[in-house]
Design a protein around this motif. Structure first.
Motif, PDB file in Angstrom:
ATOM      1  N   UNK A   4       0.898  -1.279   0.048  1.00  0.00           N
ATOM      2  CA  UNK A   4      -0.095   0.009   0.037  1.00  0.00           C
ATOM      3  C   UNK A   4       0.816   1.354  -0.070  1.00  0.00           C
ATOM      4  N   UNK A   5       2.072   1.121   0.936  1.00  0.00           N
ATOM      5  CA  UNK A   5       2.844   2.528   1.011  1.00  0.00           C
ATOM      6  C   UNK A   5       3.428   2.347  -0.447  1.00  0.00           C
ATOM      7  N   UNK A   6       3.882   1.422  -0.962  1.00  0.00           N
ATOM      8  CA  UNK A   6       4.762   1.581  -2.526  1.00  0.00           C
ATOM      9  C   UNK A   6       3.524   2.025  -3.532  1.00  0.00           C
ATOM     10  N   UNK A   7       2.263   1.859  -3.564  1.00  0.00           N
ATOM     11  CA  UNK A   7       1.531   2.405  -4.535  1.00  0.00           C
ATOM     12  C   UNK A   7       1.184   3.455  -4.400  1.00  0.00           C
ATOM     13  N   UNK A   8       1.277   4.045  -3.247  1.00  0.00           N
ATOM     14  CA  UNK A   8       1.135   5.673  -2.987  1.00  0.00           C
ATOM     15  C   UNK A   8       2.377   6.476  -3.380  1.00  0.00           C
ATOM     16  N   UNK A   9       3.557   5.710  -3.240  1.00  0.00           N
ATOM     17  CA  UNK A   9       4.895   6.440  -3.763  1.00  0.00           C
ATOM     18  C   UNK A   9       4.700   6.297  -5.458  1.00  0.00           C
ATOM     19  N   UNK A  10       4.102   5.589  -6.010  1.00  0.00           N
ATOM     20  CA  UNK A  10       4.371   5.398  -7.513  1.00  0.00           C
ATOM     21  C   UNK A  10       2.650   6.033  -8.061  1.00  0.00           C
ATOM     22  N   UNK A  11       1.785   6.395  -7.559  1.00  0.00           N
ATOM     23  CA  UNK A  11       0.577   6.735  -7.604  1.00  0.00           C
ATOM     24  C   UNK A  11       0.458   7.845  -8.603  1.00  0.00           C
ATOM     25  N   UNK A  12       1.376   8.719  -8.689  1.00  0.00           N
ATOM     26  CA  UNK A  12       1.320   9.982  -9.594  1.00  0.00           C
ATOM     27  C   UNK A  12       1.585   9.281 -11.242  1.00  0.00           C
ATOM     28  N   UNK A  13       2.640   8.390 -11.282  1.00  0.00           N
ATOM     29  CA  UNK A  13       2.897   7.945 -12.459  1.00  0.00           C
ATOM     30  C   UNK A  13       1.977   6.877 -13.096  1.00  0.00           C
ATOM     31  N   UNK A  14       1.468   6.051 -12.166  1.00  0.00           N
ATOM     32  CA  UNK A  14       0.256   5.327 -12.564  1.00  0.00           C
ATOM     33  C   UNK A  14      -0.837   6.003 -12.999  1.00  0.00           C
ATOM     34  N   UNK A  15      -1.155   7.113 -12.565  1.00  0.00           N
ATOM     35  CA  UNK A  15      -2.147   7.996 -12.897  1.00  0.00           C
ATOM     36  C   UNK A  15      -1.957   8.747 -14.191  1.00  0.00           C
TER      37      UNK A  15
END
Length: 259
Positions: A4-15
């Motif tokens: 979950x923490x990792x997903x937060x870190x990469x959220x902008x690029x994924x978006x």
């Protein structure tokens, strides 16, 4: 590893990827052909990343000896079975790469460059040489180089992390809806591609994604150093995909301006 923490870190690029304007730009069969003629290299090197993981996490040589732990072996082997020997819409066995090639030919794409590239690899050429000799589009070349940078780390936790968070479930349902609308105009030419997208979303974004997340967590094994290495490489992989989408977008826009 806290996914979950990792997903937060990469959220902008994924978006950026999931909402990229490329998806809504594609409105003609010719533009879809351009997309597929670039994207096929991402489908190919996905298989290369997967097989390198299998090489690192299981014994693929003889004489056989047990490698790693059985749980991780099971996870990667199950993913390989699904990716390397799935079924098409008629129930015929083929890899997802072969399914994509079938979809390309059905759609009227030019497959000469990807065919030449794969033949050069079969003939023993290094990836870099094959990319250049097959005249692969620069945007696709750069993406493949990025993937092989991950492969060349020879670190299973990095490869698994990029496979899991940098490659899985990045084609949104929105794109499938757009292609389905186009299928109404070209029902026989887009049948396999629609099936590929549906299968990709169903398998890669579902069951395989859960297996891959579990595998990555086991390989990182709560190591802060490994988690940071993984995050850095995931970020690079996602940026490489953004760059690939930008390259396809630019080519489509240039073709519109020249028309």
């Amino acid at each position: 590893m806290n996914s979950d923490t990792l997903k937060i870190e990469i959220a902008d690029l994924r978006s950026q990827l999931i909402s990229h304007k490329l998806y809504t730009t594609i409105s003609t069969k010719e533009q879809l052909q351009t997309f597929m003629e670039y994207h096929v290299y991402a489908v190919w090197d996905f298989m290369s990343l997967l097989k390198m993981l299998q090489n690192n996490l299981t014994c693929t040589t003889t004489p056989w000896v047990p490698v790693g732990n059985a749980n991780t072996r099971f996870l990667i082997n199950e993913i390989v079975i699904g990716e390397e020997s799935d079924v098409d819409q008629n129930g015929d066995r083929m890899s997802h790469f072969e399914l994509y090639l079938k979809a390309m030919k059905e759609c009227g794409c030019d497959t000469s460059r990807i065919d030449d590239f794969v033949q050069l690899i079969r003939d023993g050429f290094a990836v870099e040489s094959a990319l250049e000799q097959a005249n692969v589009p620069k945007g696709a070349q750069d993406f493949v180089r990025s993937t092989f940078k991950t492969i060349d780390t020879k670190k299973a936790h990095i490869q698994a992390a990029v496979f899991t968070f940098g490659r899985e479930d990045l084609i949104p349902d929105m794109f499938l809806s757009i292609v389905k609308e186009m299928q109404k105009q070209f029902p026989e030419q887009l049948e396999t591609f629609v099936y590929y997208l549906e299968r990709h979303i169903e398998v890669d974004g579902g069951h395989h994604s859960h297996l891959a997340t579990q595998m990555t967590a086991e390989l990182i094994d709560n190591s802060e150093e490994r988690e940071m290495e993984a995050l850095n490489h995931i970020t690079e992989a996602l940026q490489a995909r953004v760059n690939l989408w930008n390259a396809i977008q630019n080519e489509i826009e240039m073709s519109v301006e020249m028309a």
